[in-house]
Design a protein around this motif. Sequence first.
Motif, short mmCIF file in Angstrom:
data_model
loop_
_atom_site.label_atom_id
_atom_site.label_comp_id
_atom_site.label_asym_id
_atom_site.label_seq_id
_atom_site.Cartn_x
_atom_site.Cartn_y
_atom_site.Cartn_z
N LEU A 100 0.88 -1.17 0.11
CA LEU A 100 0.04 0.00 0.02
C LEU A 100 0.89 1.37 0.06
CD1 LEU A 100 -2.83 1.09 0.18
CD2 LEU A 100 -2.68 1.13 2.67
N LEU A 101 0.68 2.15 -1.01
CA LEU A 101 1.47 3.29 -1.21
C LEU A 101 0.71 4.39 -0.84
CD1 LEU A 101 3.45 2.41 -4.52
CD2 LEU A 101 4.41 2.29 -2.10
N LEU A 102 1.39 5.54 -0.29
CA LEU A 102 0.56 6.81 0.01
C LEU A 102 1.42 7.88 -1.09
CD1 LEU A 102 -1.21 8.75 1.71
CD2 LEU A 102 0.65 8.93 3.25
N GLY A 103 0.69 8.56 -1.79
CA GLY A 103 1.22 9.48 -2.48
C GLY A 103 0.45 10.79 -2.23
N THR A 104 1.39 11.84 -2.35
CA THR A 104 0.98 13.12 -2.05
C THR A 104 1.44 14.23 -2.99
OG1 THR A 104 1.35 12.70 0.49
CG2 THR A 104 1.23 14.84 -0.31
N TYR A 105 0.47 15.03 -3.46
CA TYR A 105 0.77 15.97 -4.31
C TYR A 105 1.01 17.50 -3.64
CZ TYR A 105 -0.42 13.23 -8.58
OH TYR A 105 -0.36 12.39 -9.67
N ASP A 106 1.71 18.16 -4.31
CA ASP A 106 2.08 19.49 -3.83
C ASP A 106 1.36 20.46 -4.69
OD1 ASP A 106 3.77 20.13 -6.16
OD2 ASP A 106 5.38 20.20 -5.07
N GLU A 107 1.49 21.94 -4.57
CA GLU A 107 0.44 22.70 -5.31
C GLU A 107 1.02 22.78 -7.00
OE1 GLU A 107 2.62 23.94 -2.78
OE2 GLU A 107 0.94 23.88 -1.38
N LEU A 164 1.66 19.89 -8.42
CA LEU A 164 1.47 18.45 -8.72
C LEU A 164 2.48 17.64 -9.02
CD1 LEU A 164 -1.61 18.89 -11.39
CD2 LEU A 164 -1.63 18.13 -8.81
N ARG A 165 3.55 17.93 -7.98
CA ARG A 165 4.93 17.09 -7.92
C ARG A 165 4.50 15.94 -6.96
NH1 ARG A 165 8.44 22.05 -7.88
NH2 ARG A 165 7.32 22.20 -5.78
N CYS A 166 4.77 14.87 -7.20
CA CYS A 166 4.61 13.78 -6.22
C CYS A 166 5.61 13.26 -5.28
CB CYS A 166 3.72 12.75 -7.03
SG CYS A 166 3.08 11.50 -6.17
N THR A 167 5.18 13.04 -3.81
CA THR A 167 6.33 12.39 -3.14
C THR A 167 5.39 10.97 -2.74
OG1 THR A 167 5.21 13.39 -1.26
CG2 THR A 167 7.16 14.34 -2.40
N TRP A 168 6.32 10.14 -2.54
CA TRP A 168 5.70 8.84 -2.10
C TRP A 168 6.15 8.21 -0.87
CZ3 TRP A 168 2.17 6.80 -5.34
CH2 TRP A 168 2.21 7.09 -6.54
N TYR A 203 -7.60 9.15 -0.33
CA TYR A 203 -6.89 8.95 1.15
C TYR A 203 -7.90 8.71 2.11
CZ TYR A 203 -4.32 9.33 5.46
OH TYR A 203 -3.95 9.17 6.64
N SER A 204 -7.89 7.73 2.88
CA SER A 204 -8.71 7.51 4.04
C SER A 204 -7.90 6.96 5.35
CB SER A 204 -9.72 6.71 3.74
OG SER A 204 -10.63 6.42 4.80
N SER A 205 -7.91 7.60 6.40
CA SER A 205 -7.06 7.12 7.62
C SER A 205 -7.64 5.62 7.82
CB SER A 205 -7.12 7.98 8.81
OG SER A 205 -8.47 8.26 9.14
N ALA A 206 -8.94 5.41 7.66
CA ALA A 206 -9.61 4.19 7.86
C ALA A 206 -8.93 2.77 7.23
CB ALA A 206 -11.05 4.25 7.67
N MET A 207 -8.21 3.25 6.02
CA MET A 207 -7.54 2.39 5.26
C MET A 207 -6.32 1.89 5.81
SD MET A 207 -9.71 1.70 2.89
CE MET A 207 -8.69 0.64 1.74
N ILE A 208 -5.89 2.79 6.70
CA ILE A 208 -4.22 2.51 7.13
C ILE A 208 -4.39 2.11 8.67
CG2 ILE A 208 -2.17 3.51 7.64
CD1 ILE A 208 -2.70 5.26 5.11
#
Length: 111
Positions: A43-50, A52-56, A87-92
């Motif tokens: 399970l990967l968590l991806g996060t976009y900044d303003e 649309l650059r992605c961190t994993w 994203y949902s904290s219930a998934m983690i």
Amino acid sequence: MSITILPVLGYPRLQVSDDIEAVLHVPFDDDDRFLVGISDGTLLLGTYDEQLRCTWSVVREGAAVVRIEGERVDLHWSVEWLNVGLYSSAMIDRSEPVPLPLFPDLDRHAA
């Protein structure tokens, strides 16, 4: 066998290549985070900044060897499917299971 996941520059999309070839739409809500579930259990968590650059980050390890280099994710394992969702904290669930005694009958008499 492996797959590579790369964000498409300027768009909320992911380019998946190698064992699976696809461009996947990343759903957006009020949160800039999203989850990628993979058939091996990763399970990967991806996060976009303003911009649309992605961190994993790896939320849950599966059978695959995961390598993150900048915005690129390489998974070395046979991948049958993957899913992108909000994203949902219930998934983690970050809790660790309590280990069970190996020989419960012997442990009871040892005390």
